[in-house]
Scaffold this active site. Structure first.
Site, mmCIF file in Angstrom:
data_model
loop_
_atom_site.group_PDB
_atom_site.id
_atom_site.type_symbol
_atom_site.label_atom_id
_atom_site.label_comp_id
_atom_site.label_asym_id
_atom_site.label_seq_id
_atom_site.Cartn_x
_atom_site.Cartn_y
_atom_site.Cartn_z
ATOM 1 N N ASP A 62 0.870 -1.175 0.000
ATOM 2 C CA ASP A 62 0.000 0.000 0.000
ATOM 3 C C ASP A 62 0.904 1.221 0.000
ATOM 4 O O ASP A 62 1.568 1.508 1.003
ATOM 5 C CB ASP A 62 -0.893 -0.020 1.245
ATOM 6 C CG ASP A 62 -1.804 1.196 1.349
ATOM 7 O OD1 ASP A 62 -1.701 2.112 0.505
ATOM 8 O OD2 ASP A 62 -2.611 1.245 2.296
ATOM 9 N N SER A 142 0.021 14.288 -14.748
ATOM 10 C CA SER A 142 -1.146 14.264 -15.628
ATOM 11 C C SER A 142 -1.260 15.620 -16.298
ATOM 12 O O SER A 142 -0.649 16.606 -15.847
ATOM 13 C CB SER A 142 -2.404 13.987 -14.792
ATOM 14 O OG SER A 142 -3.592 14.234 -15.522
ATOM 15 N N TYR A 155 -8.576 15.539 -7.660
ATOM 16 C CA TYR A 155 -7.565 14.849 -8.464
ATOM 17 C C TYR A 155 -6.539 15.841 -9.004
ATOM 18 O O TYR A 155 -5.327 15.613 -8.911
ATOM 19 C CB TYR A 155 -8.251 14.108 -9.608
ATOM 20 C CG TYR A 155 -7.304 13.388 -10.537
ATOM 21 C CD1 TYR A 155 -6.686 12.210 -10.157
ATOM 22 C CD2 TYR A 155 -7.034 13.895 -11.817
ATOM 23 C CE1 TYR A 155 -5.810 11.548 -11.013
ATOM 24 C CE2 TYR A 155 -6.172 13.236 -12.679
ATOM 25 C CZ TYR A 155 -5.561 12.064 -12.275
ATOM 26 O OH TYR A 155 -4.698 11.414 -13.122
ATOM 27 N N LYS A 159 -2.259 16.174 -8.574
ATOM 28 C CA LYS A 159 -1.300 16.146 -9.666
ATOM 29 C C LYS A 159 -0.497 17.443 -9.754
ATOM 30 O O LYS A 159 0.691 17.427 -10.128
ATOM 31 C CB LYS A 159 -2.014 15.837 -10.985
ATOM 32 C CG LYS A 159 -2.624 14.439 -11.017
ATOM 33 C CD LYS A 159 -1.595 13.353 -10.692
ATOM 34 C CE LYS A 159 -2.162 11.957 -10.733
ATOM 35 N NZ LYS A 159 -1.150 10.914 -10.465
#
Length: 259
Positions: A62, A142, A155, A159
């Protein structure tokens, strides 16, 4: 590009972009440590990769747990006889209006996408320094590291964080000959984008597939990205031709975001 004799750790390596990266680096000659949470997918990926003749091991971990990430690096180095490259690829997505993001949701996505990268960089750099290795740290960012998108705020925030962490780490580790760079994909045809599309449909009422098609429609090259498109660039980052490059978060999206 030859990676003969190199050992690479790829997190999130059991499927999607991570598996494509592992396959490409193995084809380039590297030994691969596949890291993932899903034991069944991990075993399947290891079998597939070892069937090509690659030296490979799999490690269930993890990445949001710092101790597991450090143990992962040590296990990879022990099993494969060295450690030269880490690809901090594992990550999760989230589609949610800003007004509705919960504390648990924010904590979870930052634990995986941001803390996981920090722990990966720490563990890699510590081992590189101990071994005197001029290693490569490669982070998954991204297009969302360069531009914010509605419904993807949490999100995007992770990034953007990866992009800044990549710059900071590059400056800190340069004296040890360690380079740190990031790759910034666009719309890749993976399970993650299937889930993003489904969530957009759920939240906005759009038809399934409509969001994916809308994003793909803005790509200059006219097609969705494949995991192999991403892996080809990561291969270059992992090899010696990129030795003079550090601190960069490079957009590879077929022509969507221009920076």
């Amino acid at each position: 590009m030859s990676l003969d004799g190199k050992v690479a750790v790829v997190t999130g390596g059991a499927r999607g972009i991570g598996l494509a990266i592992a396959q490409r680096l193995a084809a380039d000659g590297a030994a691969i440590a596949l890291v993932d949470l899903n034991a069944d997918q991990l075993a399947e990926a290891e079998t597939q990769l070892s069937g090509t003749g690659a030296r490979v091991c799999s490690i269930a971990a993890d990445i949001s747990d710092r101790s597991q990430v450090f143990a992962m690096v040590e296990s990879a180095a022990g099993q494969l006889g060295g450690f030269d490259i880490i690809v901090n690829n594992a990550g999760i997505a989230q589609v949610q209006p800003i007004a509705e993001i919960t504390e648990d949701e924010m904590d979870r996505i930052h634990a995986v996408n941001v803390k996981g990268v920090v722990w990966g960089m720490q563990a890699a750099a510590a081992r590189f320094k101990a071994d005197g290795t001029r290693g490569k740290i490669i982070n998954a960012a991204s297009i969302a590291a360069h531009e914010g998108y509605p419904m993807l705020a949490a999100y995007c925030s992770t990034k953007f964080a990866v992009r800044s962490l990549t710059q900071s780490a590059a400056k800190e580790f340069a004296a040890d000959g360690i380079t740190v760079n990031a790759y910034c994909p666009g719309v890749v045809g993976t399970d993650m984008w299937t889930e993003i599309d489904r969530r957009f449909a759920e939240v906005t009422g759009a038809e399934i597939g409509a969001t994916f098609d809308e994003f793909v429609g803005s790509i200059a090259l006219g097609r969705p990205q494949t995991p192999t498109d991403v892996a080809n660039f990561v291969s270059w980052l992992a090899g010696s031709d990129s030795d003079y490059m550090t601190g960069q978060a490079v957009v590879i999206d077929g022509g969507m975001v221009y920076r």
